[in-house]
Scaffold this motif. Structure first.
Motif, short mmCIF file in Angstrom:
data_model
loop_
_atom_site.label_atom_id
_atom_site.label_comp_id
_atom_site.label_asym_id
_atom_site.label_seq_id
_atom_site.Cartn_x
_atom_site.Cartn_y
_atom_site.Cartn_z
N TRP A 66 0.77 -1.16 -0.19
CA TRP A 66 -0.07 -0.17 -0.05
C TRP A 66 0.82 1.36 -0.05
N GLU A 67 2.10 1.22 0.31
CA GLU A 67 2.94 2.43 0.27
C GLU A 67 2.82 3.23 -1.14
N PRO A 68 2.95 2.27 -2.13
CA PRO A 68 2.82 2.95 -3.33
C PRO A 68 1.61 3.86 -3.69
N THR A 69 0.43 3.43 -3.23
CA THR A 69 -0.66 4.02 -3.31
C THR A 69 -0.74 5.21 -2.43
N ILE A 70 -0.14 5.08 -1.24
CA ILE A 70 -0.21 6.22 -0.36
C ILE A 70 0.74 7.40 -1.14
N ARG A 71 2.11 6.98 -1.85
CA ARG A 71 2.69 7.94 -2.38
C ARG A 71 2.02 8.50 -3.76
N TYR A 72 1.20 7.74 -4.38
CA TYR A 72 0.44 8.25 -5.37
C TYR A 72 -0.33 9.38 -4.96
N LEU A 73 -1.18 9.18 -3.65
CA LEU A 73 -1.91 10.35 -3.21
C LEU A 73 -1.05 11.32 -2.89
N ALA A 74 0.16 11.22 -2.12
CA ALA A 74 0.80 12.50 -1.71
C ALA A 74 1.36 13.34 -3.02
N GLY A 75 1.55 12.51 -4.24
CA GLY A 75 1.78 13.30 -5.44
C GLY A 75 0.73 14.10 -5.91
N THR A 125 -14.46 1.94 -3.89
CA THR A 125 -14.21 0.24 -3.50
C THR A 125 -13.25 -0.14 -4.47
N LEU A 126 -12.23 -0.95 -4.01
CA LEU A 126 -11.03 -1.42 -4.65
C LEU A 126 -11.54 -2.50 -5.79
N HIS A 127 -10.99 -2.08 -6.64
CA HIS A 127 -11.22 -3.06 -7.99
C HIS A 127 -10.04 -3.89 -8.29
N SER A 128 -9.94 -5.22 -7.49
CA SER A 128 -8.91 -6.15 -7.51
C SER A 128 -8.69 -6.93 -8.95
N SER A 129 -7.36 -6.91 -9.36
CA SER A 129 -6.93 -7.66 -10.66
C SER A 129 -7.51 -8.98 -10.66
N ARG A 130 -7.89 -9.70 -9.34
CA ARG A 130 -8.63 -10.93 -9.29
C ARG A 130 -10.00 -11.07 -9.33
N ALA A 131 -10.70 -9.84 -9.18
CA ALA A 131 -12.11 -10.02 -9.23
C ALA A 131 -12.95 -10.49 -10.18
N GLY A 132 -13.91 -11.34 -9.79
CA GLY A 132 -14.73 -11.99 -10.65
C GLY A 132 -15.47 -11.11 -11.61
N ALA A 133 -16.72 -11.70 -12.20
CA ALA A 133 -17.51 -10.89 -13.13
C ALA A 133 -18.34 -10.00 -12.43
N SER A 134 -18.60 -10.25 -10.82
CA SER A 134 -19.47 -9.40 -10.07
C SER A 134 -18.82 -8.36 -9.53
N GLY A 135 -17.46 -8.33 -9.73
CA GLY A 135 -16.68 -7.43 -9.08
C GLY A 135 -16.25 -7.68 -7.45
N ALA A 136 -16.90 -8.82 -7.06
CA ALA A 136 -16.39 -9.29 -5.67
C ALA A 136 -15.41 -10.08 -5.55
N ASP A 287 -0.53 1.88 -13.48
CA ASP A 287 0.08 2.43 -12.38
C ASP A 287 1.01 1.58 -11.54
N PRO A 288 2.23 2.08 -10.96
CA PRO A 288 2.99 1.37 -10.10
C PRO A 288 2.23 0.92 -8.87
N ALA A 289 1.61 1.81 -8.33
CA ALA A 289 0.82 1.68 -7.08
C ALA A 289 -0.25 0.57 -7.51
N ALA A 290 -0.99 0.69 -8.54
CA ALA A 290 -2.03 -0.49 -8.88
C ALA A 290 -1.18 -1.81 -8.93
N GLU A 291 -0.01 -1.76 -9.73
CA GLU A 291 0.40 -3.02 -9.78
C GLU A 291 1.29 -3.79 -8.32
N ALA A 292 1.70 -2.71 -7.69
CA ALA A 292 1.93 -3.09 -6.21
C ALA A 292 0.86 -3.81 -5.37
#
Length: 659
Positions: A66-75, A125-136, A287-292
């Motif tokens: 999550w640190e890359p996401t927080i750095r994204y917000l800081a930017g 809501t976070l959209h995970s790369s592993r999420a199914g068709a329903s988004g859950a 984005d690197p934050a999303a990939e991390a």
């Protein structure tokens, strides 16, 4: 603004994104105005944006993800920056309560609890790369060792050990808890042991691998993450009750729920919340934050109603109050049933009063009937006592009658010892007068005189006991003794009638609980009747006695004691057999007709039975049985078959010489 529109348009052209495109544009414009206004105000630097992040695998993992996401917000907020605060579940609760963070990024279940407790609101809501068709994408994975063939589904968890991370962990326990309840397993009651390891969740997989726990509960996709990191061998584990949700590429054992939400505290300014949402929506997928973080971006808040349904079923989180339902809550929820119950109670009260009144009336009637019944019972008892007294009198009269008929025979019995005493006394006198007496001879003579006197005394004692009127006295005794005593009283009649009494008495008889005098009366009466029945029988030649009364004792097949008295007389007619035991019926010219009736009464009073059969050799056999006083102590005599009614008694010439 164009970037925001492009970002939303890239989400497969969904209607929701098309609807939100102008909305997000407006939010972006508002955020820019807010930032420019803040810059123009040239006020003091604002504190950094603080985001509390649930560190379910520990602080290091949270920093890496999550640190890359927080750095994204800081930017995106260069004027104030942003910082991450890794927290566990209890720390998350404390931070929200004390308002030491502006936003929280936590699991779905923890969000619902904080929402109900402190009023936080999800903004994305976070959209995970592993999420199914329903988004859950949030669920639980129950793992066991791959070599455990005894655990195949959730129903096999009963009596097992299960390890989870924390009672408040959503994917790490609560989702699995709901599935266990559906399978009929209460983890707090049916498991052998339910343990919680705390964070990080990695140690759960290691505990299952090392055999410290039968089953482990992991957050969905954690097993794949550990395998990708090379920390576990996936071949060592097997997913329990696996499911395959469409589009979801992780092994899971439960339903899927919406992914992690980003929520703002009630104290967080709305302008800041809007600006943060716009910044997250503008994050590119690569984005690197999303990939991390393992996600492809953020979306509008999903529907968290399934989480509320789960929590309501488990009675946890905001629905914990359901475990402690007040009377007022029950009244509000079930007032119809309560009203119906009140009406039923009112009807029952009225019915009870009516029944109580009827009971009082019936009780008074019963008391009156009871008094009348008691009076009748007292009269019946007096009548029964009088009948028993009359029966005793009849028994006594019967015994006196028997002795009256046997008076001459008894006189003969007494004349023998008295005559012997007189003879012995005269012989002694002659010896003394002649002076030829020998002291030793005198001793023998005096002993003989004493023996004859004792014999006469015993005869008189037996007669006195027999005719004495007394209450029945039950005692265990040998029925053979009663036979000998009765035979001794009628031996004189037998001798005078040129008859013999033959005894065949068994040696293995159990004792019987009887009144000795009454049983002697029965045997004496049966022997006397047998002698009377043979009075007209012609004697044999050369002084041979064919008038034989056979008395036999044995045990029947039921363990009872049987006594049989057989004669060789004229026998019984068909009419006599049918009326044999009726009072005042007799076949004798001078009989009273009470003897056999009294005998049957005595035998039945002792729990026995008296009956008559024909003697195959001519005459009659009178039999009666008495129950044994206790368990038989010796086996039944194999030659005895007393239950065969027509079998003649075994006659042996065992003559009684006590005369």
């Amino acid at each position: 603004m164009a970037k925001v529109g492009d970002r939303l348009g890239s989400r497969k052209g969904s209607p929701l994104s098309m609807f939100l495109r102008p909305v997000v544009g407006s939010l972006a414009m508002a955020a820019c105005l807010a930032v420019s206004s803040a810059e123009g105000a040239k006020s003091a630097p604002e504190p950094p944006i603080r985001v509390g992040v649930l560190a379910y695998r520990g602080g290091d993992h949270a920093n890496a993800v999550w640190e890359p996401t927080i750095r994204y917000l800081a930017g995106r907020f260069p004027g104030r920056g942003a910082e991450m605060v890794p927290l566990d579940l209890s720390g998350m609760d404390t931070a929200v309560q004390n308002r030491t963070v502006d936003f929280v990024l936590t699991n779905t279940g923890n969000y619902v609890e904080l929402e109900g407790r402190y009023g936080i609101a999800r903004i994305a809501t976070l959209h995970s790369s592993r999420a199914g068709a329903s988004g859950a994408s949030v669920g639980s994975t129950l793992i066991v060792r791959s070599d455990r063939t005894d655990i195949r589904d959730l129903g096999d968890l009963k009596g097992r050990t299960v390890l989870a991370s924390d009672p408040d962990a959503f994917g790490g326990f609560q989702v699995a808890w709901g599935e266990m309840i559906k399978a009929g397993i209460d983890p707090y009651r049916d498991l052998k042991n339910l343990g919680f390891s705390g964070f990080p969740l990695d140690r759960i997989a290691f505990a299952v691998r090392d055999g410290e726990s039968d089953v482990g509960v992991l957050r969905a996709c954690l097993l794949e993450e550990l395998a990708a990191e090379g920390r576990i061998d996936p071949g060592q584990f097997r997913v329990l009750a696996p499911r395959t949700p469409p589009g979801f590429d992780c092994a899971v054992s439960t339903d899927l729920y919406p992914d992690w939400p980003l929520a703002r505290l009630a104290s967080t300014p709305e302008v800041l919340a809007k600006a943060v949402v716009v910044a997250l929506f503008q994050m590119p997928e690569n984005d690197p934050a999303a990939e991390a973080g393992g996600y492809v971006g953020w979306t509008v808040p999903l529907d968290y109603q399934p989480v509320h349904t789960l929590f309501r079923a488990l009675r946890i989180g905001p629905y914990r109050y359901l475990r402690e339902i007040s009377l007022l809550d029950i009244a509000r929820e079930h007032w119809e049933w309560l009203a119906l119950g009140a009406l039923a109670l009112l009807w029952w009260a009225i019915h009870s009063l009516r029944v109580e009144h009827l009971i009082k009336v019936r009780t008074a009637e019963l008391h009156a009937a009871n008094r009348s019944l008691l009076h009748e019972m007292a009269e019946r008892r007096r009548a029964e006592e009088n009948a028993r007294d009359r029966q005793k009198d009849m028994d006594h009269v019967a015994r006196l009658s028997i002795l009256g008929e046997m008076a001459s025979n008894l006189a003969h019995e007494l004349n023998q010892p008295l005559g012997a005493i007189a003879n012995y006394a005269r012989g002694c006198t002659r010896r003394l007068e002649a002076g030829t007496s020998d002291p030793m001879q005198l001793v023998e003579i005096t002993r003989a005189i004493a023996d004859q006197a004792d014999r006469a005394g015993r005869i008189i004692a037996r007669i006195r006991d027999f005719v004495r009127k007394r209450a029945p006295q039950l005692e265990p005794m040998d029925v053979n003794d009663c036979v000998h005593a009765a035979v001794a009283l009628c031996q004189g009649q037998a001798s005078n009638g040129n008859a013999a009494i033959s005894l065949s008495l068994a040696d293995d008889l159990p004792p019987v609980l009887v009144d000795r005098i009454q049983i002697e009366q029965v045997i004496l009466n049966l022997v006397k009747n047998a002698l009377d029945a043979m009075a007209e029988t012609q004697p044999g030649g050369a002084g041979e006695a064919v008038r034989v009364v056979s008395i036999r004792t044995a045990r029947d097949r039921d363990g009872r004691v049987e006594v049989g008295v057989a004669d060789r007389g004229h026998g019984l007619t068909a009419e006599a057999k049918g009326r044999l035991f009726e009072p005042f019926f007799t076949t004798k010219s001078g009989g009273m007709g009470l003897g056999l009736s009294i005998c049957r009464t005595i035998v039945e009073a002792h729990g026995g039975h008296l009956w008559a059969t024909d003697n195959p050799g001519g005459g009659t056999v009178m039999r009666f049985v008495l129950p044994a006083a206790g368990p038989a102590t010796s086996p039944m005599c194999p030659t005895a078959s007393p239950s065969t009614a027509d079998e003649p008694p075994v006659v042996t010439e065992e003559r009684n010489h006590d005369r």
